[in-house]
Design an enzyme around this catalytic site. Structure first.
Site, short mmCIF file in Angstrom:
data_model
loop_
_atom_site.label_atom_id
_atom_site.label_comp_id
_atom_site.label_asym_id
_atom_site.label_seq_id
_atom_site.Cartn_x
_atom_site.Cartn_y
_atom_site.Cartn_z
N ARG A 188 -0.71 2.73 16.70
CA ARG A 188 -1.02 3.82 15.77
C ARG A 188 -0.82 5.22 16.38
NH1 ARG A 188 0.35 0.46 12.81
NH2 ARG A 188 -0.98 -0.70 11.37
N ASP B 162 -7.65 1.80 11.22
CA ASP B 162 -6.42 2.56 11.35
C ASP B 162 -6.52 3.97 10.79
OD1 ASP B 162 -5.10 0.62 12.71
OD2 ASP B 162 -4.02 -0.20 10.98
N SER C 217 -2.48 -9.77 5.13
CA SER C 217 -2.25 -8.42 5.65
C SER C 217 -1.76 -8.58 7.07
CB SER C 217 -3.53 -7.60 5.59
OG SER C 217 -3.33 -6.33 6.18
N ASP D 41 0.81 -1.22 0.00
CA ASP D 41 0.00 0.00 0.00
C ASP D 41 0.85 1.26 0.00
OD1 ASP D 41 -1.99 -1.84 0.14
OD2 ASP D 41 -2.68 -1.31 2.14
#
Length: 494
Positions: free
Chosen positions: A189, A218, A270, A108
């Site tokens: 995060r 996220d 993922s 990504d």
């Protein structure tokens, strides 16, 4: 008669103009790619320069982004033949000077680098946070980032900060989302996003960007942190803007732009790894009826293959925070890393769950949290000695809300900060040690002790004592059961 034939490298387009040229045979104008060609005006052609009819034909769609290209045009008439250059441009979505991108080197974020440059005309500073994902994931990142078009890669070691200021407060609070999830990604995060805000200030960036999809949690966690720490920063979320619809498209885009990526179409998981856990999503896991493949796990062995002999480990705790393993004091990150190794070889901490995402859908994830599972067992067990019944009940009820706030990305919310102050105060007596037995995927408590223990053997013993008179229980039971007794009397008409 004049003929103009233009060939664009952006798409196969043929333009045929029939008529006489009114002005100089040298023509220069700007063309830009759109998704649909309806008129000459969309092509940027000035019709007044031609006396006749223009015919446009496209043999392919304009779905893919187009950068600036030069079109060679050949103009012919009865007297002379000459060439002209027509500039083809794609309008920017918004002009930005410099963008800090949360960069992992995965699929990504790798394709986002050229996309940002094409669509925002900006420099891209890639930022990678070392939160314990492993040295292999950091190798070659700078070369990969620059090969993708980034002007700079910034790497910061956040491991100690991550464990001390994010993991341990959640551990002290007893925060577990939906009975199982130990919040590995949720805690990581905000520490990454906070560092991105710092880097944006250091390099003079006016925007930040991330590779989170529009379906996940996220994106919320990153952006709420950006809002809380620097509301002036613009946020670019490519997955909510571009025409790439999935990982298959992203792989094709990467190949076209010569961006190296570590995945193939045949097997796509993922994964998110940090010092606390490793998560697995996608591929066969998208069907919750499928059992995970044995070779999918990376932090822990299959419990069936774990040692046949149990291993005992002693965790030292001060004010609800782990400080030592087997009597040796360690830094937060070192302590957790050591427990990951110990727990991993005994198959500790595997969780397979279907959770409710913040955006409303359910998702299936498999998590490996060996060290974290050991620590949660130790801290909760020590609290059984140091906290009374009412305090434990209130703390457990608040822990649910605390976990929801962290899961939802509201780390810097005043409510979570206030709750954290309560947790810190209520656990200030939770000091001592806990001994655990690890065996083939299970964690069993074998002993616990604390200088602040509310457990009194002289009171709890079945032997007679001076403090507790068993005869007092009769009066307590009559008073405690009085509401039930009165209701029964009413029902029976007494």
């Amino acid at each position: 008669m004049a003929q103009v034939q233009a060939i664009s490298s952006c798409s196969s387009v043929n333009l045929l103009f029939r008529g006489s040229v009114k002005s100089s045979p040298r023509i220069q104008d700007k063309f830009w790619c759109s998704k649909k060609l309806d008129s000459l005006q969309e092509l940027g052609v000035k019709a007044s320069e031609f006396n006749g009819v223009a015919i446009a034909h496209s043999s392919s769609s304009f779905a893919s982004p187009c950068a600036t290209h030069a079109i060679q045009a050949v103009l012919g008439n009865d007297k002379a033949t000459t060439s002209s250059t027509v500039i083809l441009e794609k309008p920017l979505r918004k002009k930005m000077n410099k963008v800090v991108l949360a960069y992992s080197g995965g699929l990504d974020t790798s394709v986002i680098v050229p996309w940002l440059r094409e669509n925002y005309g900006c420099e891209v500073v890639c930022f990678t946070a070392d939160v314990g994902q492993g040295i292999k994931e950091l190798e070659g990142l700078e070369a990969k980032a620059k090969a993708s078009g980034a002007c700079q890669l910034v790497v910061k070691d956040l491991q100690e900060e991550f464990v001390k200021d994010y993991i341990f407060p959640c551990l002290r609070a007893g925060a577990i989302y939906e009975r199982k999830y130990l919040l590995g990604t949720s805690m990581a995060r905000p520490v990454i996003a906070k560092a991105m805000v710092d880097v944006a200030r250091e390099v003079g960036a006016d925007a930040v960007s991330h590779g989170c999809t529009g379906k996940g949690n996220d994106q919320v966690r990153f952006e709420l942190t950006f809002f809380a720490l620097n509301p002036e920063l613009s946020v670019v979320a490519p997955w909510r803007e571009w025409e790439i619809t999935g990982r298959e498209d992203a792989i094709e885009y990467a190949k076209k732009h010569n961006v190296p990526v570590p995945v193939t179409k045949k097997s796509i998981y993922s994964r998110d790894r940090n010092l606390w856990h490793l998560s697995h999503e996608g591929d066969i896991l998208e069907d919750p009826a499928n059992e995970p493949m044995k070779d999918m796990y990376m932090m822990s062995v299959d419990p069936q293959d774990a040692p046949d002999q149990p291993e005992y480990v002693n965790i030292g705790i001060v004010a609800g925070i782990p400080v030592s393993v087997n009597g040796k004091e360690l830094s937060p990150a070192t302590l957790l890393s050591q427990l990951n190794e110990i727990g991993g070889r005994h198959g500790i901490g595997r969780i397979d769950m279907v959770e409710n995402r913040l955006v409303g859908m359910k998702s299936r994830g498999v998590y490996e949290t060996p060290g974290g599972t050991i620590l949660f067992s130790a801290v909760q067990e020590l609290e059984s000695l140091t906290l009374d019944r009412e305090t434990i009940q209130v703390k457990d009820s608040l822990a649910l809300k605390y976990a929801e706030l962290v899961y939802a990305g509201r780390w810097f919310d005043p409510l979570r900060e206030s709750m954290d102050a309560f947790m810190e105060n209520i656990t200030k007596t939770t000091t001592g040690s806990v001994t655990l037995k690890l065996y083939k995927g299970s964690v069993s408590v074998t002993g616990r002790q604390s200088p602040n223990s509310l457990y009194r053997q002289d009171i709890s013993s079945f032997e007679s004592g001076d403090i507790y008179n068993q005869a007092d229980a009769a009066g307590f039971i009559r008073l405690y059961g009085l509401p039930m007794r009165v209701r029964a009397m009413l029902e029976k008409g007494l």
